[in-house]
Design an enzyme around this catalytic site. Structure first.
Site, PDB file in Angstrom:
ATOM      1  N   VAL A  77       0.673  -1.114  -0.277  1.00 30.52           N
ATOM      2  CA  VAL A  77      -0.102   0.172  -0.048  1.00 30.52           C
ATOM      3  C   VAL A  77       1.121   1.199  -0.237  1.00 30.52           C
ATOM      4  CG1 VAL A  77      -1.691  -0.656   0.922  1.00 30.52           C
ATOM      5  CG2 VAL A  77       0.017  -0.753   2.763  1.00 30.52           C
ATOM      6  N   GLU A  78       0.881   2.003  -1.002  1.00 29.32           N
ATOM      7  CA  GLU A  78       1.270   3.547  -1.277  1.00 29.32           C
ATOM      8  C   GLU A  78       0.591   4.339  -1.521  1.00 29.32           C
ATOM      9  OE1 GLU A  78       5.282   2.595  -3.249  1.00 29.32           O
ATOM     10  OE2 GLU A  78       4.930   0.728  -2.895  1.00 29.32           O
ATOM     11  N   ALA A  79       0.686   5.650  -1.375  1.00 29.09           N
ATOM     12  CA  ALA A  79       0.592   6.324  -2.258  1.00 29.09           C
ATOM     13  C   ALA A  79       0.834   6.669  -4.035  1.00 29.09           C
ATOM     14  CB  ALA A  79       0.740   7.722  -1.395  1.00 29.09           C
TER      15      ALA A  79
END
Length: 305
Positions: free
Chosen positions: A138-140
């Site tokens: 999960v990353e922006a």
């Protein structure tokens, strides 16, 4: 955890300002280990090291990787609802044949329904008893050309919950969460998913500087590593514990999978909280966009993390 909505874009703006202020002090000679405090454990203080790979590492000689001392490998399987890594099957088969413990990871694309993403992952990453737990990356992705969604804390946590629960149902193992500093601080720092193992990225600082007291299981400490059998740079990772703890992790023992001392039993104690608070502001660069425009955090600038 609070229900208030926190826009990742606001956090990234703050990070950008901090970076701009710090640029004069960022010399080109600073490497991924140079900025680590002498009072904190370094990667070399941990005995178990591995790598994470995707198609960007090209054709890998897994026997050479195994002989180099690599103890585990995370392999990119999928991204979003319909993208599969072109080298996943070759890497999965090669790592298995060479005897390298390996697991698959899925890079979340925030503009597809969570269960569509999990269906894509399940269609590509096999269920094998000896595989490492699955990973939710999960990353922006604020610079994505195809997903312009403003992700909120509330929505991100809700969607992660769906994906993590589906991963555990399908694979029968507690998933691991991979995250970067900016995403962690915007979405997870309030205590979300504390009962899941976490894999953190921090190539300039020891994890406790950026992730506080949150226990971690894996630390991605370098993205320009050199490993025999791989012709380009590769991410390097450390496991939090001892050889004995690693053996227990491979056996999927609940006490190791669900809880972990972020320092490791033989590692030096971290400084007092006030000393950590005095460290420089986060300088991590914005994550790369998804699909063909990014390499799952492997192409980020190490000088800024």
């Amino acid at each position: 955890m609070p229900n208030g909505k926190i826009l990742i874009s606001r956090v990234l703006s703050a990070v950008a300002l901090a970076l701009a202020a710090a640029l004069p002090g960022c010399g080109s000679g600073v490497g991924p280990l140079d900025a680590l405090s002498s009072d904190l454990p370094r990667p070399t203080d941990y005995p178990i090291h591995g790598i994470d790979v995707s198609k960007f590492q090209g054709d890998i000689d897994w026997n050479a990787v195994a002989n180099s001392g690599v103890k585990f490998a995370w392999i990119k399987a999928t991204e979003g609802g319909d993208n599969a890594d072109a080298r996943f099957q070759a890497n999965w088969t090669g790592a298995k044949a060479a005897g390298v413990p390996h697991g698959a990871y899925h890079f979340v694309y925030w503009c597809r329904p969570p269960l569509e993403e999990m269906a894509n992952f399940e269609q590509n990453a096999p269920v094998e008893n000896d595989a490492l737990p699955p990973v939710l990356d999960v990353e922006a992705t604020p610079t994505s050309k195809t997903c312009h969604r403003h992700l909120t804390q509330e929505d991100a946590i809700a969607e992660m919950k769906v994906m993590l629960e589906e991963m555990e149902r399908h694979y029968g193992k507690r998933p691991i969460i991979y995250t970067t500093v900016d995403f962690y601080q915007a979405i997870l720092a309030d205590g979300a998913f504390m009962d899941y193992p976490i894999w953190v990225r921090s190539t300039k600082y020891q994890p406790s500087v950026k992730y506080g007291p949150r226990p971690w299981h894996f630390w991605q400490y370098q993205s320009d590593g050199t490993i025999a059998g791989i012709q380009v740079h590769v991410d390097r990772d450390a496991f939090f514990g001892t050889q004995k703890q690693w053996d227990a992790f491979l056996r999927d023992e609940e006490s190791v999978v669900r809880t972990g001392d972020a320092r490791g039993p033989s590692a030096p104690q971290p400084p007092a909280p006030e000393a950590v608070a005095a460290q420089p502001a986060d300088q991590q660069s914005a994550p790369q966009p998804p699909l063909e425009q990014q390499a799952g955090a492997q192409q980020q600038d190490d000088q800024q993390q």
